[in-house]
Design a protein around this motif. Sequence first.
Motif, PDB file in Angstrom:
ATOM      1  N   SER A  96       0.827  -1.199   0.000  1.00  0.00           N
ATOM      2  CA  SER A  96       0.000   0.000   0.000  1.00  0.00           C
ATOM      3  C   SER A  96       0.869   1.260   0.000  1.00  0.00           C
ATOM      4  CB  SER A  96      -0.902  -0.017   1.237  1.00  0.00           C
ATOM      5  OG  SER A  96      -1.561   1.201   1.388  1.00  0.00           O
ATOM      6  N   ASP A  97       0.315   2.357  -0.537  1.00  0.00           N
ATOM      7  CA  ASP A  97       1.046   3.623  -0.572  1.00  0.00           C
ATOM      8  C   ASP A  97       1.369   4.150   0.816  1.00  0.00           C
ATOM      9  OD1 ASP A  97       1.052   3.647  -3.300  1.00  0.00           O
ATOM     10  OD2 ASP A  97      -0.640   5.015  -3.499  1.00  0.00           O
ATOM     11  N   ASP A  98       0.583   3.777   1.814  1.00  0.00           N
ATOM     12  CA  ASP A  98       0.835   4.296   3.154  1.00  0.00           C
ATOM     13  C   ASP A  98       1.716   3.371   3.990  1.00  0.00           C
ATOM     14  OD1 ASP A  98      -1.114   2.337   3.408  1.00  0.00           O
ATOM     15  OD2 ASP A  98      -2.242   3.408   4.934  1.00  0.00           O
ATOM     16  N   ILE A  99       2.316   2.341   3.349  1.00  0.00           N
ATOM     17  CA  ILE A  99       3.253   1.432   4.005  1.00  0.00           C
ATOM     18  C   ILE A  99       4.604   1.559   3.291  1.00  0.00           C
ATOM     19  CG2 ILE A  99       3.825  -0.984   4.522  1.00  0.00           C
ATOM     20  CD1 ILE A  99       1.405  -0.183   6.074  1.00  0.00           C
ATOM     21  N   TYR A 100       5.679   1.666   4.068  1.00  0.00           N
ATOM     22  CA  TYR A 100       7.008   1.747   3.464  1.00  0.00           C
ATOM     23  C   TYR A 100       7.980   0.880   4.262  1.00  0.00           C
ATOM     24  CZ  TYR A 100       8.050   5.145   7.157  1.00  0.00           C
ATOM     25  OH  TYR A 100       8.228   5.759   8.367  1.00  0.00           O
ATOM     26  N   LEU A 101       9.108   0.537   3.643  1.00  0.00           N
ATOM     27  CA  LEU A 101      10.119  -0.334   4.249  1.00  0.00           C
ATOM     28  C   LEU A 101      11.350   0.457   4.674  1.00  0.00           C
ATOM     29  CD1 LEU A 101      10.128  -3.370   1.795  1.00  0.00           C
ATOM     30  CD2 LEU A 101       9.069  -3.238   4.050  1.00  0.00           C
ATOM     31  N   VAL A 102      11.954   0.007   5.766  1.00  0.00           N
ATOM     32  CA  VAL A 102      13.210   0.568   6.254  1.00  0.00           C
ATOM     33  C   VAL A 102      14.134  -0.599   6.587  1.00  0.00           C
ATOM     34  CG1 VAL A 102      14.310   1.891   8.103  1.00  0.00           C
ATOM     35  CG2 VAL A 102      12.090   2.622   7.211  1.00  0.00           C
ATOM     36  N   GLU A 103      15.355  -0.549   6.060  1.00  0.00           N
ATOM     37  CA  GLU A 103      16.355  -1.562   6.395  1.00  0.00           C
ATOM     38  C   GLU A 103      16.946  -1.206   7.753  1.00  0.00           C
ATOM     39  OE1 GLU A 103      19.351  -3.349   3.515  1.00  0.00           O
ATOM     40  OE2 GLU A 103      20.555  -1.929   4.677  1.00  0.00           O
ATOM     41  N   ILE A 104      16.961  -2.184   8.658  1.00  0.00           N
ATOM     42  CA  ILE A 104      17.500  -1.948   9.997  1.00  0.00           C
ATOM     43  C   ILE A 104      18.516  -3.037  10.318  1.00  0.00           C
ATOM     44  CG2 ILE A 104      16.980  -1.749  12.466  1.00  0.00           C
ATOM     45  CD1 ILE A 104      14.167  -0.833  11.711  1.00  0.00           C
TER      46      ILE A 104
ATOM     47  N   ASP B  87       5.549  -4.513  10.841  1.00  0.00           N
ATOM     48  CA  ASP B  87       6.077  -5.864  10.747  1.00  0.00           C
ATOM     49  C   ASP B  87       7.570  -5.804  10.440  1.00  0.00           C
ATOM     50  OD1 ASP B  87       6.068  -8.643  10.733  1.00  0.00           O
ATOM     51  OD2 ASP B  87       5.125  -8.838   8.770  1.00  0.00           O
ATOM     52  N   ASN B  88       8.239  -6.931  10.567  1.00  0.00           N
ATOM     53  CA  ASN B  88       9.637  -7.064  10.176  1.00  0.00           C
ATOM     54  C   ASN B  88       9.797  -8.383   9.454  1.00  0.00           C
ATOM     55  OD1 ASN B  88      12.560  -6.017  10.651  1.00  0.00           O
ATOM     56  ND2 ASN B  88      12.653  -8.209  11.013  1.00  0.00           N
ATOM     57  N   ARG B  89      10.533  -8.347   8.359  1.00  0.00           N
ATOM     58  CA  ARG B  89      10.872  -9.558   7.623  1.00  0.00           C
ATOM     59  C   ARG B  89      12.381  -9.616   7.481  1.00  0.00           C
ATOM     60  NH1 ARG B  89       6.419 -12.185   8.267  1.00  0.00           N
ATOM     61  NH2 ARG B  89       4.639 -11.341   7.203  1.00  0.00           N
ATOM     62  N   VAL B  90      12.955 -10.761   7.822  1.00  0.00           N
ATOM     63  CA  VAL B  90      14.373 -10.977   7.580  1.00  0.00           C
ATOM     64  C   VAL B  90      14.471 -11.460   6.140  1.00  0.00           C
ATOM     65  CG1 VAL B  90      16.418 -12.300   8.199  1.00  0.00           C
ATOM     66  CG2 VAL B  90      14.842 -11.531   9.989  1.00  0.00           C
ATOM     67  N   SER B  91      15.236 -10.748   5.333  1.00  0.00           N
ATOM     68  CA  SER B  91      15.372 -11.114   3.930  1.00  0.00           C
ATOM     69  C   SER B  91      16.813 -10.942   3.493  1.00  0.00           C
ATOM     70  CB  SER B  91      14.424 -10.279   3.066  1.00  0.00           C
ATOM     71  OG  SER B  91      14.654  -8.913   3.254  1.00  0.00           O
ATOM     72  N   VAL B  92      17.106 -11.475   2.327  1.00  0.00           N
ATOM     73  CA  VAL B  92      18.461 -11.394   1.789  1.00  0.00           C
ATOM     74  C   VAL B  92      18.464 -10.366   0.669  1.00  0.00           C
ATOM     75  CG1 VAL B  92      20.319 -12.662   0.647  1.00  0.00           C
ATOM     76  CG2 VAL B  92      18.938 -13.776   2.417  1.00  0.00           C
ATOM     77  N   ASP B  93      19.354  -9.382   0.800  1.00  0.00           N
ATOM     78  CA  ASP B  93      19.494  -8.321  -0.174  1.00  0.00           C
ATOM     79  C   ASP B  93      20.960  -8.279  -0.604  1.00  0.00           C
ATOM     80  OD1 ASP B  93      19.046  -6.111  -1.759  1.00  0.00           O
ATOM     81  OD2 ASP B  93      18.942  -4.695  -0.091  1.00  0.00           O
ATOM     82  N   ALA B  94      21.220  -8.543  -1.874  1.00  0.00           N
ATOM     83  CA  ALA B  94      22.589  -8.589  -2.400  1.00  0.00           C
ATOM     84  C   ALA B  94      23.455  -9.593  -1.637  1.00  0.00           C
ATOM     85  CB  ALA B  94      23.215  -7.199  -2.383  1.00  0.00           C
ATOM     86  N   GLY B  95      22.853 -10.717  -1.260  1.00  0.00           N
ATOM     87  CA  GLY B  95      23.582 -11.772  -0.574  1.00  0.00           C
ATOM     88  C   GLY B  95      23.785 -11.553   0.913  1.00  0.00           C
ATOM     89  N   ILE B  96      23.215 -10.471   1.450  1.00  0.00           N
ATOM     90  CA  ILE B  96      23.378 -10.158   2.874  1.00  0.00           C
ATOM     91  C   ILE B  96      22.014 -10.183   3.549  1.00  0.00           C
ATOM     92  CG2 ILE B  96      24.114  -8.400   4.523  1.00  0.00           C
ATOM     93  CD1 ILE B  96      26.049  -7.406   2.336  1.00  0.00           C
ATOM     94  N   ALA B  97      21.888 -10.949   4.637  1.00  0.00           N
ATOM     95  CA  ALA B  97      20.635 -10.995   5.389  1.00  0.00           C
ATOM     96  C   ALA B  97      20.452  -9.690   6.152  1.00  0.00           C
ATOM     97  CB  ALA B  97      20.631 -12.178   6.351  1.00  0.00           C
TER      98      ALA B  97
END
Length: 95
Positions: free
Chosen positions: A2-10, A34-44
């Motif tokens: 949704s437009d009113d939800i955004y992500l921040v890498e922490i 919420d928080n999701r652990v994900s892999v971005d460019a090979g880094i969790a």
Amino acid sequence: MSDDIYLVEIIRDDLAGYTNRVANEEAGASEFVDNRVSVDAGIATNHASFKVLPPGQLPDPPTFVKLGSLPAGKQPSWTGVLLIAGLNVAAQMFR
């Protein structure tokens, strides 16, 4: 998303640091969703999602603790997994 939800890498080394980062983000009129652990460019990493709130509306301050460590009388407002110091940590947040 949704437009009113955004992500921040922490990326943090302890739950206190994660709590502080979320609180700082919420100070800008948003609320942790919420928080999701994900892999971005090979880094969790943690990708925390926040909901935009109306101007002037602020949530109560968050506190993140290890699963099962809620203070007496507190109810969790979120339960999930955080990446802390490179390790998956089952955690809860209360306000």
